[in-house]
Write an enzyme that holds these catalytic residues in place. Sequence first.
Site, PDB file in Angstrom:
ATOM      1  N   GLY A  89     -56.697-117.184 -45.569  1.00 26.37           N
ATOM      2  CA  GLY A  89     -56.742-116.226 -44.336  1.00 26.37           C
ATOM      3  C   GLY A  89     -57.565-115.017 -45.044  1.00 26.37           C
ATOM      4  O   GLY A  89     -58.546-115.326 -45.634  1.00 26.37           O
ATOM      5  N   SER A  90     -57.332-113.831 -44.889  1.00 25.55           N
ATOM      6  CA  SER A  90     -57.873-112.546 -44.870  1.00 25.55           C
ATOM      7  C   SER A  90     -58.091-112.350 -46.450  1.00 25.55           C
ATOM      8  O   SER A  90     -58.706-111.476 -46.829  1.00 25.55           O
ATOM      9  CB  SER A  90     -57.379-111.459 -44.178  1.00 25.55           C
ATOM     10  N   VAL A  91     -57.193-113.163 -47.425  1.00 23.62           N
ATOM     11  CA  VAL A  91     -57.448-112.960 -48.743  1.00 23.62           C
ATOM     12  C   VAL A  91     -58.588-113.505 -49.158  1.00 23.62           C
ATOM     13  O   VAL A  91     -59.529-113.095 -50.191  1.00 23.62           O
ATOM     14  CB  VAL A  91     -56.388-113.589 -49.758  1.00 23.62           C
TER      15      VAL A  91
END
Length: 261
Positions: A89-91
Amino acid sequence: MKMTRLKIGTISICSIFILITLLVFSISCLAQDTATKADEYLNAQTKLGAFNGSVLIAQGGKVLLSKGYGMANIELGVPNTPQTKFRLGSVTKQFTAMAIMQLQERGLLDVNDPLIKYIPDYPNGEKITIHHLLTHTSGIPNLTDFPDFLETMTLPSPVEKTIEWFKNKPLDFEPGEKFSYSNSGYVLLGYLIEKISGKSYEDFLRENIFQPLNMANSGYDHTSTILKNRAAGYTIGADGLVNADYIDMSLPLGGGCLYST
C-alpha cells in the site's frame, strides 16, 4: 607500594569485568523480556481480531522477535509467517521518495524543479515543485477520494491515463500553503522516475534499491504473477472480515504498487 597498586589495579579490573558481565546479562534479559511481552501482546490482539500480519523486532543488529500472527489466507487456512509477502500500500511511497532522491544525487533532477520542466502542459506546473509532490503540499486533489474511484480502480490504467484523470481538476489549495495527503502526487513522482531515468518504475526500483540491498522478496505487485507466499487481502465488512475489492495495480504506481515481507 607496588604491591598495593597491583592489588588495587587487579580489584578494579575484576570489578569492571563483573560490572560489564552484569550489564550484558541485564541487557540480554531486558531484550528477551521485551520480545516475550511483545509476543504476548500480539497473540492477544490476534485473538481479538485486532491484528493480522508479521512482525520483526530488532535491537542493536540482533533480531528479538520474527513471527507471523493470524492468517495469510483465511479460506485456505494458511497462517502468516516471517516469509509472507504483503501488499505494501502506501508504504510504497518511501521507496518512491528514495528513488527520487537517488535521481537528485545523480544530478538528473532537483527537488525544487517545477513540474512544468518535465510535463510542459501540466496545469499550474510552474508553481508545483517535486518537493511539493514529495511532501503532500502540492494542492493536487487525491485521486482515491474521487467519487468515481471505486468504479475505475479495477481497470488497467497506464500512468499517462491516470494523470489525465486528475491533471485538469482545480487545485485544492495553492502549492505550499497546506498539507493534504495525495496519492495523485506520488503517481506523478512514479511517472517522473520513469521519464527521467528512461526505465520503468519497476525496473528502476529493482536495479537501484531492491537488488543492491538484497531485498529479494520485494517488488511490483502484479496480480497476474504467481507469487509464492503472497497474502490475500481483507477488509472489514458489516459482519467481520471480507475479501478486499480488486484494484488494478497499474493505477497506484508510485503511490502503492509494491509488495514485500
